[in-house]
Design a protein around this motif. Sequence first.
Motif, PDB file in Angstrom:
ATOM      1  N   GLN A   1       0.856  -1.181   0.000  1.00 27.61           N
ATOM      2  CA  GLN A   1       0.000   0.000   0.000  1.00 27.61           C
ATOM      3  C   GLN A   1       0.889   1.226   0.000  1.00 27.61           C
ATOM      4  OE1 GLN A   1      -3.853  -0.235   1.228  1.00 27.61           O
ATOM      5  NE2 GLN A   1      -3.504   1.205  -0.404  1.00 27.61           N
ATOM      6  N   LEU A   2       0.690   2.121  -0.973  1.00 26.80           N
ATOM      7  CA  LEU A   2       1.463   3.365  -0.954  1.00 26.80           C
ATOM      8  C   LEU A   2       0.893   4.293   0.113  1.00 26.80           C
ATOM      9  CD1 LEU A   2       1.933   3.674  -4.765  1.00 26.80           C
ATOM     10  CD2 LEU A   2       3.810   3.829  -3.118  1.00 26.80           C
ATOM     11  N   THR A   3       1.783   4.828   0.931  1.00 28.24           N
ATOM     12  CA  THR A   3       1.372   5.630   2.085  1.00 28.24           C
ATOM     13  C   THR A   3       2.240   6.868   2.126  1.00 28.24           C
ATOM     14  OG1 THR A   3       0.962   3.558   3.247  1.00 28.24           O
ATOM     15  CG2 THR A   3       1.104   5.503   4.611  1.00 28.24           C
ATOM     16  N   ARG A   4       1.713   7.973   2.631  1.00 28.43           N
ATOM     17  CA  ARG A   4       2.617   9.086   2.934  1.00 28.43           C
ATOM     18  C   ARG A   4       2.201   9.764   4.235  1.00 28.43           C
ATOM     19  NH1 ARG A   4       1.651  13.418  -1.886  1.00 28.43           N
ATOM     20  NH2 ARG A   4      -0.577  13.639  -1.600  1.00 28.43           N
ATOM     21  N   ASP A   5       3.240  10.152   4.966  1.00 27.83           N
ATOM     22  CA  ASP A   5       3.022  10.784   6.257  1.00 27.83           C
ATOM     23  C   ASP A   5       3.297  12.272   6.090  1.00 27.83           C
ATOM     24  OD1 ASP A   5       2.992   8.109   7.058  1.00 27.83           O
ATOM     25  OD2 ASP A   5       5.116   8.165   7.621  1.00 27.83           O
TER      26      ASP A   5
ATOM     27  N   PRO B   1       7.259  12.046   0.863  1.00 23.69           N
ATOM     28  CA  PRO B   1       6.850  11.459  -0.415  1.00 23.69           C
ATOM     29  C   PRO B   1       6.157  10.110  -0.219  1.00 23.69           C
ATOM     30  CG  PRO B   1       9.260  11.495  -0.204  1.00 23.69           C
ATOM     31  CD  PRO B   1       8.703  12.108   1.045  1.00 23.69           C
ATOM     32  N   TRP B   2       5.386   9.713  -1.220  1.00 27.77           N
ATOM     33  CA  TRP B   2       4.753   8.394  -1.177  1.00 27.77           C
ATOM     34  C   TRP B   2       5.812   7.308  -1.051  1.00 27.77           C
ATOM     35  CZ3 TRP B   2      -0.275   8.053  -0.526  1.00 27.77           C
ATOM     36  CH2 TRP B   2      -1.101   9.095  -0.969  1.00 27.77           C
ATOM     37  N   HIS B   3       5.546   6.336  -0.210  1.00 29.29           N
ATOM     38  CA  HIS B   3       6.431   5.177  -0.156  1.00 29.29           C
ATOM     39  C   HIS B   3       5.619   3.947   0.186  1.00 29.29           C
ATOM     40  CE1 HIS B   3       6.446   6.977   3.885  1.00 29.29           C
ATOM     41  NE2 HIS B   3       6.532   5.746   4.335  1.00 29.29           N
TER      42      HIS B   3
END
Length: 180
Positions: A94-98, A102-104
């Motif tokens: 699942q692409l996640t960003r905090d 950046p998306w990771h």
Amino acid sequence: MQATDHLQASLQAAIALANSFGSAERQGRPAVPPDAAAVDAILRLTTNRPPAVDPADYAIGGKTLYDALGSLPAVDRAVELVNALLKDTKAAPQLTRDGGAPWHLHFGSPDDANGWLAEFATAVATLLGSDEAERLRRCGADRCDDLFLDSTRNGNQRFCSTACQNRAKVAAHRARARTS
Ligand SMILES: [Zn+2]
């Protein structure tokens, strides 16, 4: 930041979590069960935004990771344990960003313990599926059960830390002094 850096950081966190729940002795002392601050510090190896931490939620998964990594070089046993953990935690990419990061790619929700165990199981699975698994070692010092990844180019790192390296040096020196 390389795409694989996050997974590499998660692998370091996975090994730290495994040690904190699996080692009976660490750096010459009996291990104490990790408190919330200790687990929080481990999560901070891979995220800037750790969730609220209840160490109890990480205990079984952490112990499983230790048993898996600790069974190397018997990779079949390690794979069996990690595959079961991947299944139990329902690890899924699942692409996640905090915040502004950046998306990771994550392999579980970064908002709960189960998601982090999914992430760590994936990081260890990636290790087991590569020849890097040969770099996983158990500390060679007395009274230390910690596991670590040998980071030296020639693969000759024997101790988990300079603290253990120094303890081992002192012990060897004393042993020599006794026999001479
Ligand atoms: Zn050690």
